[in-house]
Structure formats: C-alpha cells, structure tokens
Scaffold this active site. Structure first.
Site, short mmCIF file in Angstrom:
data_model
loop_
_atom_site.label_atom_id
_atom_site.label_comp_id
_atom_site.label_asym_id
_atom_site.label_seq_id
_atom_site.Cartn_x
_atom_site.Cartn_y
_atom_site.Cartn_z
N GLN A 70 -48.97 28.52 14.46
CA GLN A 70 -47.81 29.24 14.95
C GLN A 70 -46.53 28.51 14.53
O GLN A 70 -46.50 27.29 14.41
CB GLN A 70 -47.84 29.38 16.48
CG GLN A 70 -48.97 30.23 17.00
CD GLN A 70 -50.26 29.43 17.19
OE1 GLN A 70 -50.40 28.31 16.72
NE2 GLN A 70 -51.24 30.04 17.83
N ARG A 71 -45.47 29.26 14.35
CA ARG A 71 -44.19 28.69 13.89
C ARG A 71 -43.73 27.54 14.79
O ARG A 71 -43.19 26.55 14.32
CB ARG A 71 -43.13 29.79 13.84
CG ARG A 71 -41.83 29.34 13.20
CD ARG A 71 -40.83 30.48 13.08
NE ARG A 71 -41.31 31.57 12.26
CZ ARG A 71 -41.21 31.61 10.92
NH1 ARG A 71 -40.68 30.59 10.28
NH2 ARG A 71 -41.63 32.65 10.25
#
Length: 197
Positions: A70-71
């Site tokens: 995930q970012r």
C-alpha cells in the site's frame, strides 16, 4: 583473507538466503508466497505490514519477507533491505492503470545501496486474468517497466499465475540458483549476463 571471503565461507556453512517480496498492493505477493509454502490461498487478505516465511528449497533455507505494498507502507520498505540476497518484484499484469507507478517504484528500489547486487526476479502475475499484459508488453521500455534500462542487477521477468501456480516454482528455482552462483560459489557473471532481455 578478505572480508568477502570470510562472509562467503560463513554463509556456505549456513546455506541461507534472504528473499524480499515487494510490489504494489494487490499484485499477488502473499498469494505467491503461500503457493510456494503449500498454504491455502483461498484466505489471502491484504498484508498490512509484513509476513515472514521460512522454507527449504534446493537444499537452501529461504527466509522470505513479504511486505505490504500500500502507498502508506512503501516509505517503510527500506527497513527491510538489510542483507537481502534477492528481490522478487511482483506485478499485477491486469492493472494497466498503475504501470507507471510500478515502474517508478521498481527503479527507485534498484538505486538503493542495500539492494545493490541483489538478484531481481520480476513476476508478471495474474496471467490467468483475461486482458493481462504479456511478458513482451511488460518488457518494452515504452510500454511499461523499462526493463531494458536495468544493468545493475541480474534479472529475469517471468509470466506467472499465483492462483494456478504457473511458473511460480520455476521463478523460485531461478532466484535460488542465481543467488547461489553469486554468493556461495563466488562466480562473477559477465556483463552480458547482468540483464536478460
């Protein structure tokens, strides 16, 4: 006796490798690791940190680190680089919208000093999904990952499917053999062997 020789001799006794699985979220990293470990893949959920699996493969003990993509997690990837022998970059071949992000993240990783020399396997995952990018599409610089520009690491791109298991074992075989040749047997590959178009 040089430090590198001492390290090699110590590692020959241990026969261990540290393999880091990275990629954008939803690429299929955890599913591939579960498939390799013989675990049930029907219960896979997003990795919100990291998972560590240890398995024996080709007489080597593999410590596989599967880190979420995930970012918000990506800035913390650097915490896992230490002593990495191989990087497995997992690509969601069905996600054409994020190939630019995927390319940027991969090339950013390859600039990291602590990953210098690590073998690089690119799994073009989700080949079982209709409309997925082919290995050729992902290989082309103008289309996707800019792989021809990689000259700093031994690399291989391999189309696979974590769900069906296609090429998953073959990818792990390549990683183990490549790392073993480089670390345990001290082979110095020629310039031609660095990138594998």
């Amino acid at each position: 006796m040089g430090l590198l020789t001492i390290i090699r001799k110590q590692r020959q006794k241990e026969k261990e490798m540290r393999i880091l699985f990275l990629g954008l979220d939803n690429a299929g990293k955890t599913t591939i690791v579960k498939k390799l470990s013989g675990e049930d893949i029907s219960t896979t959920s997003p990795t919100l940190g990291f998972n560590i699996n240890t398995l024996i493969h080709l007489n080597y003990t593999l410590h596989i680190w599967d880190v979420g993509g995930q970012r918000t997690i990506r800035p913390y990837w650097r915490n896992y680089f230490e002593q990495t022998d191989a990087l497995v970059w997992v690509v969601d071949s069905s996600d054409r919208m994020r190939t630019g992000d995927c390319e940027r993240e991969l090339h950013s990783l390859l600039k990291e000093d602590r990953l210098a020399g690590a073998s690089l396997l690119i799994f073009a995952n989700k080949q079982d999904v209709e409309g997925s990018m082919t290995e050729h599409e992902l290989r082309e610089a103008r289309l996707a990952l800019g792989l021809p520009r990689i000259t700093t690491h031994h690399w291989l791109i391999l189309p696979c499917s974590a769900v069906t298991g296609t090429n998953v074992q073959e990818g792990l075989d390549w990683v183990v053999k490549n790392v073993a040749d480089r670390i345990y047997y001290g082979l110095t590959p020629s310039e031609d062997a660095v990138s594998q178009p």
